[in-house]
Write an enzyme that holds these catalytic residues in place. Sequence first.
Site, PDB file in Angstrom:
ATOM      1  N   SER A  74       0.848  -1.192   0.000  1.00 14.93           N
ATOM      2  CA  SER A  74       0.000   0.000   0.000  1.00 14.93           C
ATOM      3  C   SER A  74       0.880   1.237   0.000  1.00 14.93           C
ATOM      4  O   SER A  74       1.757   1.386   0.859  1.00 14.93           O
ATOM      5  CB  SER A  74      -0.906   0.014   1.233  1.00 14.93           C
ATOM      6  OG  SER A  74      -1.859  -1.019   1.176  1.00 14.93           O
TER       7      SER A  74
ATOM      8  N   ALA B 131      -2.155   7.341  -0.738  1.00 12.89           N
ATOM      9  CA  ALA B 131      -2.949   7.965  -1.796  1.00 12.89           C
ATOM     10  C   ALA B 131      -2.457   7.610  -3.186  1.00 12.89           C
ATOM     11  O   ALA B 131      -3.168   7.814  -4.178  1.00 12.89           O
ATOM     12  CB  ALA B 131      -2.943   9.482  -1.622  1.00 12.89           C
TER      13      ALA B 131
ATOM     14  N   GLY C 102      -6.618   0.049   4.151  1.00 15.28           N
ATOM     15  CA  GLY C 102      -5.784  -1.105   3.830  1.00 15.28           C
ATOM     16  C   GLY C 102      -6.532  -2.420   3.968  1.00 15.28           C
ATOM     17  O   GLY C 102      -6.308  -3.368   3.209  1.00 15.28           O
ATOM     18  N   ASP C 103      -7.443  -2.479   4.947  1.00 13.95           N
ATOM     19  CA  ASP C 103      -8.248  -3.688   5.127  1.00 13.95           C
ATOM     20  C   ASP C 103      -9.180  -3.900   3.943  1.00 13.95           C
ATOM     21  O   ASP C 103      -9.399  -5.028   3.492  1.00 13.95           O
ATOM     22  CB  ASP C 103      -9.054  -3.587   6.423  1.00 13.95           C
ATOM     23  CG  ASP C 103      -8.178  -3.337   7.631  1.00 13.95           C
ATOM     24  OD1 ASP C 103      -7.006  -3.766   7.618  1.00 13.95           O
ATOM     25  OD2 ASP C 103      -8.653  -2.695   8.590  1.00 13.95           O
TER      26      ASP C 103
END
Length: 309
Positions: free
Chosen positions: A217, A220, A248-249
Site C-alpha cells: 500500500s 494515496a 488497507g483492510d
Amino acid sequence: MILTVTLNTALDITYRIPSLRAGGSHRVSAVTERPGGKGVNVARVLAALGHEVTVTGFSGGTTGRVLRDRLTEVPRLTDALVPVSRTTRRTVAVVDERSGTTTQLNEPGPDITHAEWSAFQEVYEDLLASASAVALCGSLPPGVPVGAYAGLIRTARAAGVPALLDTSGAALRRGVAGRPDILKPNADELAELTGSHEPLRATQDARRRGAGTVVASLGADGLLAATPDARWRAAPPARLHGNPAGAGDSAVAGILSALVEHEPWPARLSRAVALSAATVLSPAAGEFDRTAYEDLLPGITVTRETTAA
C-alpha cells in the site's frame, strides 16, 4: 467461504469533532461503534461484496460480547471467534472534521493463555477444511507466540488454502518466513522489513524473503505489486480526502474477493484500490461508499512495471 483471522479483535469507536486541540475539551458531533480489528474489517467488506465469510480469532469480556452481538448484524458473516478469559480491547479514532486528519488510540489486547491458543489452533484447522482463502491480519495479543503467523500459514498450505498475511513488526518479520501466498504491507512496514525505502526494490526483496506475491500500500498513490511473473502499479484517478482508517483492510478484501473469483492480478489490484479509496470516503473502518466504489472502479489505472528492481 473466505476465512479471516483476527487474533487481536477490537471494538472500534470513532468520534468526529469539529477541530482537535491538544489539551482542550471537545464536543463530539457523531459517534460510531463497530466490531473491529483488521481481519474483522476485511470480513465485513467481503460480506458487503456478497461473499460468505467466517471470522475467527479471540473474543472476551464485556467488550467481546458487544463485538459478537454486532457481528450478528452482518449478513453472510459467520462468527467462529474463540472465547478467552480476558477482555477484548477497544480502539478509538478521533476524526478532526476541519483538517480531515484522524488520531488513533489503540488499547493493548488481552493476555492469551496457552490453553486458549491451543483451542484456537484446533478451530482454525477445522475451518480451513471449507475455506477457499484465508487472511491473517493484525497484531498479536500478549501470550501468542511471535512466530504464530508462520505456523498458521504452514497449516493453511498443508490444507491447500492460499494465505494472505497483513501484519507488522516482529510478527511480519517472522511471518514472512512461513511463505505466505500474498504479503500485504504498507510502505513503512515494507521498509522496516527490508531496510529499503524504494518500494519497487523492497517488494522484490520481500519476495526473496519468502512471500509469493507482495502487494504494498502506497497510501494515496495506490498499490504496488510484485508477483512471480510481473510487477504492477495501480492508482486512483485522483487523491481523496477523508478517514483513512480501514482503507488497507478494504484493499485486502478486494484482493481476496478477486482471487477467489479467479480474476487476474490487474483486476485484483483495480478492485483493491477502488475499495480502499471508497473506504476513505466512508465514516468508519470496515465500510465503504458503494456508489463511490462503483464510480471509481472504471477509472483505476493499472500499469505493468518494466524497470528492473
